[in-house]
Design a protein around this motif. Sequence first.
Motif, PDB file in Angstrom:
ATOM      1  N   GLU A   1      -1.125 -14.755  -0.660  1.00 16.29           N
ATOM      2  CA  GLU A   1      -1.035 -15.276   0.714  1.00 16.29           C
ATOM      3  C   GLU A   1       0.400 -15.153   1.230  1.00 16.29           C
ATOM      4  N   SER A   2       0.549 -14.317   2.232  1.00 16.84           N
ATOM      5  CA  SER A   2       1.895 -14.026   2.735  1.00 16.84           C
ATOM      6  C   SER A   2       2.618 -15.289   3.214  1.00 16.84           C
TER       7      SER A   2
ATOM      8  N   GLN B   1      -6.325  -8.302  -1.757  1.00 17.97           N
ATOM      9  CA  GLN B   1      -5.471  -7.879  -0.636  1.00 17.97           C
ATOM     10  C   GLN B   1      -4.001  -7.778  -1.059  1.00 17.97           C
ATOM     11  N   VAL B   2      -3.209  -7.145  -0.213  1.00 17.63           N
ATOM     12  CA  VAL B   2      -1.759  -7.194  -0.355  1.00 17.63           C
ATOM     13  C   VAL B   2      -1.234  -8.126   0.736  1.00 17.63           C
ATOM     14  N   PRO B   3      -0.114  -8.815   0.474  1.00 18.16           N
ATOM     15  CA  PRO B   3       0.748  -8.680  -0.708  1.00 18.16           C
ATOM     16  C   PRO B   3       0.442  -9.745  -1.761  1.00 18.16           C
TER      17      PRO B   3
ATOM     18  N   VAL C   1       1.498  -3.891   7.948  1.00 18.61           N
ATOM     19  CA  VAL C   1       0.907  -4.420   6.715  1.00 18.61           C
ATOM     20  C   VAL C   1       1.715  -5.643   6.272  1.00 18.61           C
ATOM     21  N   ARG C   2       0.999  -6.626   5.752  1.00 14.29           N
ATOM     22  CA  ARG C   2       1.604  -7.946   5.563  1.00 14.29           C
ATOM     23  C   ARG C   2       2.680  -8.014   4.477  1.00 14.29           C
TER      24      ARG C   2
ATOM     25  N   ARG D   1       6.234  -8.948   5.756  1.00 13.09           N
ATOM     26  CA  ARG D   1       6.734 -10.331   5.846  1.00 13.09           C
ATOM     27  C   ARG D   1       7.520 -10.700   4.597  1.00 13.09           C
TER      28      ARG D   1
ATOM     29  N   PHE E   1       0.831  -1.199   0.000  1.00 10.43           N
ATOM     30  CA  PHE E   1       0.000   0.000   0.000  1.00 10.43           C
ATOM     31  C   PHE E   1       0.869   1.253   0.000  1.00 10.43           C
TER      32      PHE E   1
ATOM     33  N   ARG F   1      -9.588  -1.704  -5.783  1.00 12.64           N
ATOM     34  CA  ARG F   1      -8.402  -2.283  -6.422  1.00 12.64           C
ATOM     35  C   ARG F   1      -8.594  -2.261  -7.936  1.00 12.64           C
TER      36      ARG F   1
HETATM   37  N1  LIG Z   1      -4.235 -13.989   4.462  1.00 11.87           N
HETATM   38  C1  LIG Z   1      -3.737 -12.873   3.695  1.00 11.87           C
HETATM   39  C2  LIG Z   1      -4.257 -11.614   4.343  1.00 11.87           C
HETATM   40  C3  LIG Z   1      -3.830 -10.386   3.570  1.00 11.87           C
HETATM   41  C4  LIG Z   1      -4.407  -9.139   4.204  1.00 11.87           C
HETATM   42  O1  LIG Z   1      -5.258  -9.182   5.115  1.00 11.87           O
HETATM   43  N2  LIG Z   1      -3.932  -7.978   3.725  1.00 11.87           N
HETATM   44  C5  LIG Z   1      -4.432  -6.728   4.223  1.00 11.87           C
HETATM   45  C6  LIG Z   1      -3.275  -5.800   4.539  1.00 11.87           C
HETATM   46  S1  LIG Z   1      -2.289  -6.437   5.869  1.00 11.87           S
HETATM   47  C7  LIG Z   1      -5.258  -6.086   3.134  1.00 11.87           C
HETATM   48  O2  LIG Z   1      -4.912  -6.113   1.981  1.00 11.87           O
HETATM   49  N3  LIG Z   1      -6.383  -5.474   3.541  1.00 11.87           N
HETATM   50  C8  LIG Z   1      -7.244  -4.807   2.644  1.00 11.87           C
HETATM   51  C9  LIG Z   1      -8.422  -5.643   2.260  1.00 11.87           C
HETATM   52  O3  LIG Z   1      -8.635  -6.720   2.855  1.00 11.87           O
HETATM   53  O4  LIG Z   1      -9.142  -5.226   1.351  1.00 11.87           O
HETATM   54  C10 LIG Z   1      -2.210 -12.889   3.671  1.00 11.87           C
HETATM   55  O5  LIG Z   1      -1.623 -13.304   4.672  1.00 11.87           O
HETATM   56  O6  LIG Z   1      -1.606 -12.490   2.660  1.00 11.87           O
END
Ligand SMILES: N[C@@H](CCC(=O)N[C@@H](CS)C(=O)NCC(=O)O)C(=O)O
Length: 225
Positions: free
Chosen positions: A77-78, A64-66, A25-26, A29, A14, A52
């Motif tokens: 999936e991180s 979602q990211v990343p 933020v993931r 990792r 982000f 998005r």
């Molecule tokens: N299980 C996913 C979770 C990813 C996640 O929750 N990302 C958050 C940021 S830490 C995100 O993109 N949130 C915005 C959304 O869910 O729209 C992973 O580990 O990659």
Amino acid sequence: MPVDPQAAVEISAFRWVPPFAQGLVRDLRVRWALEEAGAAYRVRLLDALSERPHDYFQEQPFGQVPVYRDADVRLFESGAIVLHIAEGTPALMPGDRPGRARTAAWVFAALNSIEPVITELATIDLFHPDADWARIRRPEVETKVRTRLGRLSDRLAGRQYLEDQFTAGDLMMTTVLRNLRHTELVAADPVLAPYQARCEARPAFKRALEAQLAPFHQGEPAEMA
Ligand SMILES: N[C@@H](CCC(=O)N[C@@H](CS)C(=O)NCC(=O)O)C(=O)O
């Protein structure tokens, strides 16, 4: 490694998130794993509070990211991304089969056994602190967190890391524990606090964190203000 716009590896992150999420933020990792592996990467920055781009859902079904891509593979999936980077990276995973399996077990433990209870507590504290239901629910959730952390602390007592060396399991566990930074639950623990500090003292972590925070220093994008 510095972020390199020409790198073969690309991740998403982000452009800006509110302060409570900065450093959590993931993509952190994935950046950390890449730093441990000595791999350069470029970053596709997305606006957290906007829709998005349509093509992004091809890469991350939930938007979602990343996400991650290299010459061979596209991943979301991180946990999956970190394990992919860890394969063949001695700093993140032992070379023997049992050691690789144990590393995966700790990555899953962080994501499946520790993160859910921490997320429940953080959701109450950060998003619903004044709700009646949250006041009723919080004590039980905190007890659940304390119980899980107690078991983790038992595992780590007398050890530097979850296994005999630092692995992707420690990387994942550390990033999960960071989600309690608004509490004393880790900070006051005589085993977990030094464990987290030990992992975060790694130069690769410092570089990863700095790289995540760098775009945030530009401030909140005007369209979100
Ligand atoms: N299980 C996913 C979770 C990813 C996640 O929750 N990302 C958050 C940021 S830490 C995100 O993109 N949130 C915005 C959304 O869910 O729209 C992973 O580990 O990659």
